[in-house]
Design a protein around this motif. Structure first.
Motif, PDB file in Angstrom:
ATOM      1  N   LEU A   6       0.840  -1.195   0.000  1.00  0.00           N
ATOM      2  CA  LEU A   6       0.000   0.000   0.000  1.00  0.00           C
ATOM      3  C   LEU A   6       0.878   1.249   0.000  1.00  0.00           C
ATOM      4  O   LEU A   6       0.591   2.229  -0.704  1.00  0.00           O
ATOM      5  CB  LEU A   6      -0.915  -0.010   1.223  1.00  0.00           C
ATOM      6  N   PHE A   7       1.956   1.211   0.788  1.00  0.00           N
ATOM      7  CA  PHE A   7       2.918   2.310   0.773  1.00  0.00           C
ATOM      8  C   PHE A   7       3.540   2.464  -0.625  1.00  0.00           C
ATOM      9  O   PHE A   7       3.817   3.581  -1.072  1.00  0.00           O
ATOM     10  CB  PHE A   7       4.010   2.068   1.808  1.00  0.00           C
ATOM     11  N   PHE A   8       3.798   1.341  -1.283  1.00  0.00           N
ATOM     12  CA  PHE A   8       4.290   1.371  -2.659  1.00  0.00           C
ATOM     13  C   PHE A   8       3.355   2.196  -3.532  1.00  0.00           C
ATOM     14  O   PHE A   8       3.796   3.034  -4.338  1.00  0.00           O
ATOM     15  CB  PHE A   8       4.394  -0.069  -3.186  1.00  0.00           C
ATOM     16  N   SER A   9       2.039   1.982  -3.386  1.00  0.00           N
ATOM     17  CA  SER A   9       1.059   2.694  -4.202  1.00  0.00           C
ATOM     18  C   SER A   9       1.041   4.185  -3.893  1.00  0.00           C
ATOM     19  O   SER A   9       0.917   5.022  -4.796  1.00  0.00           O
ATOM     20  CB  SER A   9      -0.341   2.096  -3.971  1.00  0.00           C
ATOM     21  N   VAL A  10       1.170   4.525  -2.601  1.00  0.00           N
ATOM     22  CA  VAL A  10       1.218   5.936  -2.221  1.00  0.00           C
ATOM     23  C   VAL A  10       2.435   6.607  -2.844  1.00  0.00           C
ATOM     24  O   VAL A  10       2.343   7.712  -3.415  1.00  0.00           O
ATOM     25  CB  VAL A  10       1.251   6.079  -0.685  1.00  0.00           C
ATOM     26  N   MET A  11       3.588   5.945  -2.744  1.00  0.00           N
ATOM     27  CA  MET A  11       4.802   6.512  -3.322  1.00  0.00           C
ATOM     28  C   MET A  11       4.690   6.624  -4.838  1.00  0.00           C
ATOM     29  O   MET A  11       5.273   7.526  -5.445  1.00  0.00           O
ATOM     30  CB  MET A  11       6.013   5.661  -2.944  1.00  0.00           C
ATOM     31  N   PHE A  12       3.915   5.718  -5.455  1.00  0.00           N
ATOM     32  CA  PHE A  12       3.735   5.779  -6.902  1.00  0.00           C
ATOM     33  C   PHE A  12       3.030   7.065  -7.319  1.00  0.00           C
ATOM     34  O   PHE A  12       3.485   7.761  -8.233  1.00  0.00           O
ATOM     35  CB  PHE A  12       2.940   4.567  -7.390  1.00  0.00           C
ATOM     36  N   VAL A  13       1.922   7.406  -6.661  1.00  0.00           N
ATOM     37  CA  VAL A  13       1.183   8.596  -7.075  1.00  0.00           C
ATOM     38  C   VAL A  13       1.923   9.872  -6.680  1.00  0.00           C
ATOM     39  O   VAL A  13       1.944  10.855  -7.445  1.00  0.00           O
ATOM     40  CB  VAL A  13      -0.256   8.594  -6.512  1.00  0.00           C
ATOM     41  N   ILE A  14       2.556   9.873  -5.488  1.00  0.00           N
ATOM     42  CA  ILE A  14       3.339  11.046  -5.096  1.00  0.00           C
ATOM     43  C   ILE A  14       4.531  11.211  -6.037  1.00  0.00           C
ATOM     44  O   ILE A  14       4.854  12.323  -6.474  1.00  0.00           O
ATOM     45  CB  ILE A  14       3.836  10.911  -3.640  1.00  0.00           C
ATOM     46  N   GLY A  15       5.173  10.099  -6.377  1.00  0.00           N
ATOM     47  CA  GLY A  15       6.316  10.158  -7.278  1.00  0.00           C
ATOM     48  C   GLY A  15       5.936  10.618  -8.670  1.00  0.00           C
ATOM     49  O   GLY A  15       6.661  11.386  -9.303  1.00  0.00           O
ATOM     50  N   THR A  16       4.786  10.163  -9.153  1.00  0.00           N
ATOM     51  CA  THR A  16       4.331  10.595 -10.470  1.00  0.00           C
ATOM     52  C   THR A  16       4.160  12.104 -10.494  1.00  0.00           C
ATOM     53  O   THR A  16       4.562  12.784 -11.448  1.00  0.00           O
ATOM     54  CB  THR A  16       3.004   9.911 -10.834  1.00  0.00           C
ATOM     55  N   ASP A  17       3.573  12.656  -9.423  1.00  0.00           N
ATOM     56  CA  ASP A  17       3.393  14.105  -9.352  1.00  0.00           C
ATOM     57  C   ASP A  17       4.734  14.822  -9.236  1.00  0.00           C
ATOM     58  O   ASP A  17       4.940  15.873  -9.847  1.00  0.00           O
ATOM     59  CB  ASP A  17       2.513  14.448  -8.150  1.00  0.00           C
ATOM     60  N   THR A  18       5.651  14.243  -8.476  1.00  0.00           N
ATOM     61  CA  THR A  18       6.967  14.861  -8.292  1.00  0.00           C
ATOM     62  C   THR A  18       7.723  14.962  -9.617  1.00  0.00           C
ATOM     63  O   THR A  18       8.320  15.994  -9.939  1.00  0.00           O
ATOM     64  CB  THR A  18       7.803  14.048  -7.287  1.00  0.00           C
ATOM     65  N   PHE A  19       7.708  13.874 -10.382  1.00  0.00           N
ATOM     66  CA  PHE A  19       8.507  13.803 -11.601  1.00  0.00           C
ATOM     67  C   PHE A  19       7.745  14.204 -12.859  1.00  0.00           C
ATOM     68  O   PHE A  19       8.328  14.270 -13.940  1.00  0.00           O
ATOM     69  CB  PHE A  19       9.046  12.378 -11.786  1.00  0.00           C
ATOM     70  N   LEU A  20       6.440  14.475 -12.730  1.00  0.00           N
ATOM     71  CA  LEU A  20       5.601  14.727 -13.899  1.00  0.00           C
ATOM     72  C   LEU A  20       6.074  15.909 -14.730  1.00  0.00           C
ATOM     73  O   LEU A  20       5.931  15.921 -15.949  1.00  0.00           O
ATOM     74  CB  LEU A  20       4.152  14.953 -13.439  1.00  0.00           C
ATOM     75  N   LEU A  21       6.631  16.908 -14.054  1.00  0.00           N
ATOM     76  CA  LEU A  21       7.005  18.135 -14.754  1.00  0.00           C
ATOM     77  C   LEU A  21       8.183  17.971 -15.697  1.00  0.00           C
ATOM     78  O   LEU A  21       8.354  18.776 -16.613  1.00  0.00           O
ATOM     79  CB  LEU A  21       7.299  19.251 -13.740  1.00  0.00           C
TER      80      LEU A  21
END
Length: 390
Positions: A6-21
């Motif tokens: 579940l933590f993996f999934s949280v890091m996935f969405v936060i990471g996507t937002d972090t690196f999206l730019l």
């Protein structure tokens, strides 16, 4: 282990937002009519918000239910990410990115602080590797998907990400257990844990080493999309696809890194990995074709996936009684490095018009960071507790 994924999934969405730019930066630069060095502020605003408020989030979370802190932070993250999708101007985008960073600062530190509590000591590095793999997966899948949605309109990736995050926060509320502090600690202010931490001599060295590494890392990473657009004339969707191999390497490195460090030793793996990453970054602009560039992406971020959990382990070994504060301190250092690295790299890229000026800076900062980690390693031989708590 279900909670770790579940933590993996949280890091996935936060990471996507972090690196999206990174892949969107050339498109948003044209959309808002700003220069290359100014466009970097859309990355820096998020990082600055995170860095500033992570310092507050850590001590607060050490006194409260980590689940509650994470859920409220996630709610703010969803709202601010949605607002990024309707930003009418460059200034508004920077403001909403800053708000997204502030919100994320209350989410991810809870993951790093919770893992040592909910798993056996022998499983800490492995569990941190799985959580880190969420960040890597966001590069492998999130960035190409973001690039795909951006091919329709630049607004779409932000709307999709906020919608997926809403679903995840509902699952998190239902599944995650309460993680309360073992005891209420009477402290005069939320900053007193930092004073206690910095009384330990190794704290400053670890913090500076990590800051230098992340400054160099994000200096180059933030402008990979701009470089690929300028030198290889890739579109935003092609840039996202090119970064697929980058995320694949990072995820694989995160998953098997604990085995490699177990054989070679933690600090030997850490410093050797940093040396390899520095060499690969430095050579990147000189490679003759996109295939070799892609190979370098894979190797660079495969190595990053191995050493990042080790860095988190070094941080968490400082003090077992202030894990939330330590996690926030490490994240603040990361995003402070992102802010400084992106700003300096944008200036260098705009002034020199050559990406090698940026990657050269990265290599230099990696060498300095590696030297500091070697100092920590030597001190660790005289203080076995640093290793036994990993």
């Amino acid at each position: 282990m279900i909670l770790i994924w579940l933590f993996f999934s949280v890091m996935f969405v936060i990471g996507t937002d972090t690196f999206l730019l990174s892949p969107l930066l050339p498109l948003l630069q044209d959309q808002f009519h700003v220069s290359t060095d100014m466009s970097g502020w859309m990355v820096s605003a998020y990082a600055l918000g995170y860095a500033l408020f992570a310092l507050i989030a850590g001590p607060i979370s050490d006194r409260l239910n980590r689940k509650t802190v994470m859920l409220w932070g996630f709610a703010g993250f969803i709202l601010s990410t949605f607002l990024c999708g309707i930003a009418p101007s460059f200034a508004a985008m920077c403001l909403f990115r800053f708000a997204a960073g502030v919100s994320a600062a209350f989410v991810t530190p809870q993951i790093w602080a919770s893992i040592p509590v909910i798993v056996q000591p022998s499983q800490i590095i492995k569990s941190m590797g799985i959580a880190t793999a969420g960040l890597a997966a966001s590069q492998m899948l999130g960035l190409p998907i973001g690039g795909f949605f951006a091919s329709f309109t630049w607004h779409t990736p932000f709307f999709v990400l906020s919608g997926c995050s809403l679903i995840l926060v509902l699952i998190l509320a239902a599944v995650m257990p309460d993680i309360r502090p073992a005891e209420q600690m009477a402290r005069p202010s939320i900053f007193s844990p930092y004073r206690e931490l910095f009384l330990l001599p190794k704290t400053s060295i670890i913090l500076l080493a990590y800051f230098l590494f992340q400054t160099g890392n994000f200096a180059s990473f933030s402008f990979l999309g701009t470089w690929l657009s300028a030198d290889y004339h890739l579109t935003v969707s092609q840039i996202g696809a090119a970064m697929l191999v980058l995320g694949l390497g990072n995820m694989l490195g995160s998953l098997i890194g604990s085995r490699i460090s177990a054989k070679l030793g933690m600090f030997k793996t850490l410093t050797g990995g940093m040396l390899l990453m520095g060499a690969l970054y430095f050579a990147l602009p000189f490679f003759p074709n996109l295939f070799i560039v892609e190979t370098s992406f894979f190797l660079t971020f495969f190595t990053a996936g191995i050493i990042f959990p080790l860095m988190m382990g070094v941080f968490q070994s400082i003090s077992p009684d202030a894990r939330g504060t330590i996690a926030s301190l490490s994240n603040a250092a990361m995003y402070a490095g992102t802010t400084v690295g992106t700003c300096v790299a944008g200036f260098l890229y705009q002034s020199a018009h050559h990406f090698e000026a940026v990657t050269g800076l990265t290599a230099i900062l990696f060498i300095l960071s590696m030297a500091l980690y070697q100092t920590i390693s030597k001190n660790g031989k005289r203080q076995p507790a640093v290793r036994t708590q990993m």
